[in-house]
Write a protein that holds these residues in place. Sequence first.
Motif, PDB file in Angstrom:
ATOM      1  N   UNK A 166      40.678  50.667 -26.726  1.00  0.00           N
ATOM      2  CA  UNK A 166      41.886  50.765 -26.505  1.00  0.00           C
ATOM      3  C   UNK A 166      42.017  51.179 -24.892  1.00  0.00           C
ATOM      4  N   UNK A 167      41.452  52.266 -24.552  1.00  0.00           N
ATOM      5  CA  UNK A 167      41.457  52.809 -22.994  1.00  0.00           C
ATOM      6  C   UNK A 167      41.057  51.369 -22.128  1.00  0.00           C
ATOM      7  N   UNK A 168      40.188  50.626 -22.558  1.00  0.00           N
ATOM      8  CA  UNK A 168      39.733  49.521 -21.759  1.00  0.00           C
ATOM      9  C   UNK A 168      40.942  48.260 -21.566  1.00  0.00           C
ATOM     10  N   UNK A 169      41.383  48.333 -22.796  1.00  0.00           N
ATOM     11  CA  UNK A 169      42.568  47.348 -23.061  1.00  0.00           C
ATOM     12  C   UNK A 169      43.586  47.825 -21.878  1.00  0.00           C
ATOM     13  N   UNK A 170      44.089  48.734 -22.031  1.00  0.00           N
ATOM     14  CA  UNK A 170      45.068  49.512 -21.185  1.00  0.00           C
ATOM     15  C   UNK A 170      44.623  49.033 -19.747  1.00  0.00           C
ATOM     16  N   UNK A 171      43.490  49.386 -19.359  1.00  0.00           N
ATOM     17  CA  UNK A 171      42.940  49.448 -18.107  1.00  0.00           C
ATOM     18  C   UNK A 171      43.180  47.657 -17.621  1.00  0.00           C
ATOM     19  N   UNK A 172      42.813  46.665 -18.615  1.00  0.00           N
ATOM     20  CA  UNK A 172      43.027  45.365 -18.254  1.00  0.00           C
ATOM     21  C   UNK A 172      44.173  44.707 -18.207  1.00  0.00           C
ATOM     22  N   UNK A 173      45.334  45.404 -18.775  1.00  0.00           N
ATOM     23  CA  UNK A 173      46.669  45.141 -18.639  1.00  0.00           C
ATOM     24  C   UNK A 173      47.285  45.655 -17.639  1.00  0.00           C
ATOM     25  N   UNK A 174      46.802  46.927 -16.864  1.00  0.00           N
ATOM     26  CA  UNK A 174      47.679  47.347 -15.691  1.00  0.00           C
ATOM     27  C   UNK A 174      48.375  48.392 -16.504  1.00  0.00           C
ATOM     28  N   UNK A 175      48.182  48.809 -17.585  1.00  0.00           N
ATOM     29  CA  UNK A 175      49.000  49.839 -18.203  1.00  0.00           C
ATOM     30  C   UNK A 175      48.374  51.162 -18.479  1.00  0.00           C
ATOM     31  N   UNK A 176      47.290  51.334 -17.808  1.00  0.00           N
ATOM     32  CA  UNK A 176      46.726  52.646 -17.811  1.00  0.00           C
ATOM     33  C   UNK A 176      47.250  53.625 -16.932  1.00  0.00           C
ATOM     34  N   UNK A 177      48.474  54.062 -17.403  1.00  0.00           N
ATOM     35  CA  UNK A 177      49.278  55.149 -16.736  1.00  0.00           C
ATOM     36  C   UNK A 177      48.695  56.459 -17.242  1.00  0.00           C
ATOM     37  N   UNK A 178      49.006  57.447 -16.429  1.00  0.00           N
ATOM     38  CA  UNK A 178      48.608  58.938 -16.907  1.00  0.00           C
ATOM     39  C   UNK A 178      49.116  59.030 -18.226  1.00  0.00           C
ATOM     40  N   UNK A 179      50.397  58.923 -18.614  1.00  0.00           N
ATOM     41  CA  UNK A 179      50.949  59.299 -19.847  1.00  0.00           C
ATOM     42  C   UNK A 179      50.181  58.505 -20.962  1.00  0.00           C
ATOM     43  N   UNK A 180      49.802  57.083 -20.744  1.00  0.00           N
ATOM     44  CA  UNK A 180      49.259  56.502 -21.832  1.00  0.00           C
ATOM     45  C   UNK A 180      47.832  56.756 -22.019  1.00  0.00           C
ATOM     46  N   UNK A 181      47.000  57.076 -20.825  1.00  0.00           N
ATOM     47  CA  UNK A 181      45.654  57.740 -20.952  1.00  0.00           C
ATOM     48  C   UNK A 181      45.564  59.135 -21.544  1.00  0.00           C
ATOM     49  N   UNK A 182      46.747  59.788 -21.133  1.00  0.00           N
ATOM     50  CA  UNK A 182      46.792  61.022 -21.915  1.00  0.00           C
ATOM     51  C   UNK A 182      46.902  61.299 -23.604  1.00  0.00           C
ATOM     52  N   UNK A 183      47.481  60.318 -23.779  1.00  0.00           N
ATOM     53  CA  UNK A 183      47.668  60.098 -25.387  1.00  0.00           C
ATOM     54  C   UNK A 183      46.239  59.754 -25.876  1.00  0.00           C
ATOM     55  N   UNK A 184      45.612  58.879 -25.235  1.00  0.00           N
ATOM     56  CA  UNK A 184      44.372  58.627 -25.811  1.00  0.00           C
ATOM     57  C   UNK A 184      43.384  59.763 -25.582  1.00  0.00           C
ATOM     58  N   UNK A 185      43.266  60.306 -24.530  1.00  0.00           N
ATOM     59  CA  UNK A 185      42.585  61.585 -24.315  1.00  0.00           C
ATOM     60  C   UNK A 185      42.773  62.710 -25.360  1.00  0.00           C
ATOM     61  N   UNK A 186      44.014  62.975 -25.849  1.00  0.00           N
ATOM     62  CA  UNK A 186      44.446  63.900 -26.572  1.00  0.00           C
ATOM     63  C   UNK A 186      43.752  63.551 -28.008  1.00  0.00           C
ATOM     64  N   UNK A 187      43.869  62.265 -28.301  1.00  0.00           N
ATOM     65  CA  UNK A 187      43.206  61.959 -29.598  1.00  0.00           C
ATOM     66  C   UNK A 187      41.679  62.034 -29.396  1.00  0.00           C
ATOM     67  N   UNK A 188      41.127  61.557 -28.328  1.00  0.00           N
ATOM     68  CA  UNK A 188      39.713  61.625 -28.263  1.00  0.00           C
ATOM     69  C   UNK A 188      39.155  62.873 -28.311  1.00  0.00           C
ATOM     70  N   UNK A 189      39.798  63.875 -27.657  1.00  0.00           N
ATOM     71  CA  UNK A 189      39.527  65.245 -27.778  1.00  0.00           C
ATOM     72  C   UNK A 189      39.409  65.875 -29.051  1.00  0.00           C
ATOM     73  N   UNK A 190      40.334  65.658 -30.062  1.00  0.00           N
ATOM     74  CA  UNK A 190      40.427  66.010 -31.229  1.00  0.00           C
ATOM     75  C   UNK A 190      39.221  65.311 -32.107  1.00  0.00           C
ATOM     76  N   UNK A 191      38.911  64.002 -31.880  1.00  0.00           N
ATOM     77  CA  UNK A 191      37.786  63.626 -32.513  1.00  0.00           C
ATOM     78  C   UNK A 191      36.503  63.974 -32.111  1.00  0.00           C
ATOM     79  N   UNK A 192      36.477  64.298 -30.834  1.00  0.00           N
ATOM     80  CA  UNK A 192      35.254  64.971 -30.186  1.00  0.00           C
ATOM     81  C   UNK A 192      34.799  66.302 -30.951  1.00  0.00           C
ATOM     82  N   UNK A 193      35.908  67.136 -30.870  1.00  0.00           N
ATOM     83  CA  UNK A 193      35.887  68.624 -31.404  1.00  0.00           C
ATOM     84  C   UNK A 193      35.321  68.374 -33.037  1.00  0.00           C
ATOM     85  N   UNK A 194      36.030  67.437 -33.775  1.00  0.00           N
ATOM     86  CA  UNK A 194      35.524  67.190 -35.105  1.00  0.00           C
ATOM     87  C   UNK A 194      34.093  66.738 -35.103  1.00  0.00           C
ATOM     88  N   UNK A 195      33.763  65.633 -33.909  1.00  0.00           N
ATOM     89  CA  UNK A 195      32.453  65.307 -33.908  1.00  0.00           C
ATOM     90  C   UNK A 195      31.508  66.713 -33.892  1.00  0.00           C
TER      91      UNK A 195
END
Length: 558
Positions: free
Chosen positions: A202-231
């Motif tokens: 999903x992060x790579x897709x945002x980069x290809x579409x030029x939509x990798x804004x800080x807000x969009x990436x922040x949402x993904x990073x927040x989800x990623x941090x939760x998953x990594x903590x659980x991992x």
Amino acid sequence: MQVSLKKWVASGSPWVWLNAGAVAISVVLVLGLLGVIASRGLVHFWPASLQQYQYTDDQGMHIPVLGERVQREQVTAEQIRNAGVSVPQGMQTLDRQLIKVGNRELYGSDFRWVLEHQLSDLQYPKHAVALERREWGNFYGYIVGIKENGQLIAEQEPGQNQLWDEVQRRAERAGDIYQRIQSLEGGTIAALNYELEKLRIAERSLQLQGQDSAQNLAELQAQKALLQADYATQEAELMALYTPFKRDTLLLVSADGQHKEVNFSEVVRLYQPNALSLWQKVQHYVLKLVEFVSDDPREANTEGGIFPAIFGTVLMVMIMSLIVTPFGVIAAVYLREYASQGLMTRIIRIAVNNLAGVPSIVYGVFGLGFFVYFLGGNLDQLFYAAALPAPTFGTPGLLWASLTLALLTLPVVIVATEEGLSRIPRSVREGSLALGATKFETLMRVVIPMASPAMMTGVILAVARAAGEVAPLMLVGVVKLAPNLPLDFNAPFLHLERKFMHLGFHIYDVGFQSPNVEAARPLVYATALMLVVVIAVLNLTAIGIRNRLREKFRALDM
């Protein structure tokens, strides 16, 4: 007499008896073939007795040999001499045995041919142990001690049995921990890895579409941090299991005195074959059969079970049936009910009949070129660009295998459906039309339901052929060992892009690609029997559906 004979021949009775005899012979041959397959495959799971001999080699040395007798045969003295083994004078034929000695890391091979005249002092040691391991096959020998955290805590002389209860207890403990580890690795941790990979794409897709804004990436990073903590939590729990899992070690000695240490984490099962009662042997046999049907393979597919292959075969056949049935029925309905019966229609029918005779490997090559490279490659470019260069559908998988076999079996369904449509009386169609129904309503509510038994016959024939095909699948999706099943609890649950295992290919792989031919031979028979059973179950299910449809529409046929 001649007149009576002529009447008997004219009545057709001889042809009836000839047909009955031919059918009876065919049934006997089929049952005999199944009997041979079953006897050679199913006997592999019976706990064979461990025999100990004194083997005298050509130099006169006496070597103890412990193992299972697998095969006994008679050979000529010339064959033995050609193999470089000396033969006593005056002996023209000799008996030899194939013994499964196990202990591959000690002897280099699990099996050994020995001449019977070189064997003496046959014994069945009661406390000899058979150890099934996750790697290196079986070990046959005697228990001499137990270590805990590298420290010797108990020992005994070879052939004694004081430690047996303690060994079983520790083996059960290690088995329980192994199940928990497998549950974590194959369940929770695998699901977390899957979700993390989806976030990466999903992060790579945002980069290809030029939509990798800080807000969009922040949402993904927040989800990623939760998953990594659980991992991290699950990984810590996993590491905490591995320490006690590898705590205990079993000390063994082979019949010829070589010592071996085996960690209990490597043990699948251990038992004393010569000490088992008949009921215990039956329990062991049933347990091995259940393991064969329900477990994953191990040891280059020569040990363990075949569940992924069974699952892959059934799932592929079901998907293939769902694809081929509507296309075959639609094509047959058009050719029989709508197309003008002229030269072009006859050419199409000839082409359909000829397609049924095309070698299956040709369909595999077509599927690889058209479905995998063309369709799959374009799908990846359009919808899965974020995952590239790793292909999603641009690689062999379950969907392309099902489509290829659907194409292979399509002529069978078309021909069977056309024959069913042609047997429906014209008066039925005319009666429906006379009552005010349109041609489409007549087809959908009268003609197709009445022809449904013939359609099911085509599906039955298609299933029987598709389930046993191997050559095209080798090009469009089947693999030796699939890391994940195509169906799991991760959305979208059915993963059509994944590779899968197949019983037919499993037989080929075990029979012709295995590094351990003798160990693989009984599994080839057992897997072949399982393939026959799977095809029979699928066909009987389809036959049951067809018979219900036939009974339902019998009144209309009359």
